[in-house]
Design a protein around this motif. Structure first.
Motif, short mmCIF file in Angstrom:
data_model
loop_
_atom_site.label_atom_id
_atom_site.label_comp_id
_atom_site.label_asym_id
_atom_site.label_seq_id
_atom_site.Cartn_x
_atom_site.Cartn_y
_atom_site.Cartn_z
N LYS A 98 0.83 -1.21 0.00
CA LYS A 98 0.00 0.00 0.00
C LYS A 98 0.86 1.26 0.00
O LYS A 98 0.54 2.24 -0.68
N ARG A 101 2.18 1.79 -3.51
CA ARG A 101 1.13 2.32 -4.40
C ARG A 101 0.91 3.80 -4.14
O ARG A 101 0.79 4.59 -5.08
N ARG A 102 0.84 4.16 -2.88
CA ARG A 102 0.63 5.57 -2.54
C ARG A 102 1.79 6.43 -3.03
O ARG A 102 1.59 7.51 -3.58
N GLN A 103 3.01 5.95 -2.85
CA GLN A 103 4.17 6.69 -3.31
C GLN A 103 4.14 6.84 -4.83
O GLN A 103 4.45 7.92 -5.36
N HIS A 104 3.73 5.79 -5.53
CA HIS A 104 3.65 5.86 -6.99
C HIS A 104 2.59 6.89 -7.42
O HIS A 104 2.82 7.69 -8.34
N ARG A 105 1.41 6.89 -6.76
CA ARG A 105 0.37 7.88 -7.09
C ARG A 105 0.87 9.30 -6.86
O ARG A 105 0.61 10.20 -7.67
N ILE A 106 1.58 9.52 -5.76
CA ILE A 106 2.10 10.87 -5.46
C ILE A 106 3.12 11.28 -6.51
O ILE A 106 3.10 12.43 -6.98
N GLN A 107 3.98 10.36 -6.93
CA GLN A 107 4.97 10.70 -7.95
C GLN A 107 4.28 11.03 -9.28
O GLN A 107 4.68 11.98 -9.96
N VAL A 108 3.26 10.26 -9.66
CA VAL A 108 2.53 10.54 -10.90
C VAL A 108 1.86 11.91 -10.82
O VAL A 108 1.91 12.71 -11.77
N TYR A 109 1.25 12.21 -9.66
CA TYR A 109 0.59 13.51 -9.50
C TYR A 109 1.60 14.65 -9.59
O TYR A 109 1.34 15.67 -10.23
N GLU A 110 2.77 14.49 -8.97
CA GLU A 110 3.79 15.53 -9.03
C GLU A 110 4.30 15.73 -10.45
O GLU A 110 4.51 16.88 -10.88
N GLU A 112 2.56 15.19 -13.24
CA GLU A 112 1.48 15.88 -13.97
C GLU A 112 1.44 17.36 -13.61
O GLU A 112 1.25 18.22 -14.48
#
Length: 141
Positions: A98, A101-110, A112
């Motif tokens: 988990k 996954r959270r770290q990956h979502r934050i990296q994708v958001y940053e 973008e």
């Protein structure tokens, strides 16, 4: 038996006469004399081998705690690397999955967000102002 002063107790500390000791020895010849029991720890072959090894190392000057500092550091690094390898073989826990996954979502958001800011900087200023005015006007109506 109320011994109250030292004069009455002096017989407790006196050494028994020689005749009494000799008579006890003569009586004791008939009895089986007790022997000291062997220590099971010292009698085991593993313990004897370990003791021999420690004596040998002591004679050579290689005591376990007296190793050179470089050797100790290298051993410590090898143990740490071995631990990391063991942990890498184990499947990750639910919490680790988990968190990844959270770290990956934050990296994708940053990423973008960074791309959006760069794209806004490439747009001429009057287009940015016009977009901001449209946003303000749509909020009032």
């Amino acid at each position: 038996m109320g011994l109250r002063n030292r004069k009455e107790r002096h017989h407790c500390w006196t050494v028994p006469p020689r005749q009494v000791i000799e008579s006890q020895q003569q009586e004791g010849d008939d009895l089986i004399k007790p022997r000291k029991l062997p220590n099971p720890v010292l009698a085991s072959p593993q313990n004897r081998a370990l003791h021999q090894e420690l004596l040998f190392c002591h004679r050579r000057g290689l005591l376990p705690r007296k190793r050179p500092e470089l050797q100790r550091v290298l051993d410590h690094k090898q143990r740490e690397q071995h631990k990391r390898m063991e942990l890498a073989r184990l499947p990750p826990s639910d919490l680790e999955v988990k968190l990844r996954r959270r770290q990956h979502r934050i990296q994708v958001y940053e990423l973008e967000e960074k791309k959006r800011i760069e794209s806004l900087q490439n747009i001429p200023e009057f287009v940015r102002v016009r977009g901001a005015l449209k946003h303000i006007q749509s909020c009032f109506f």
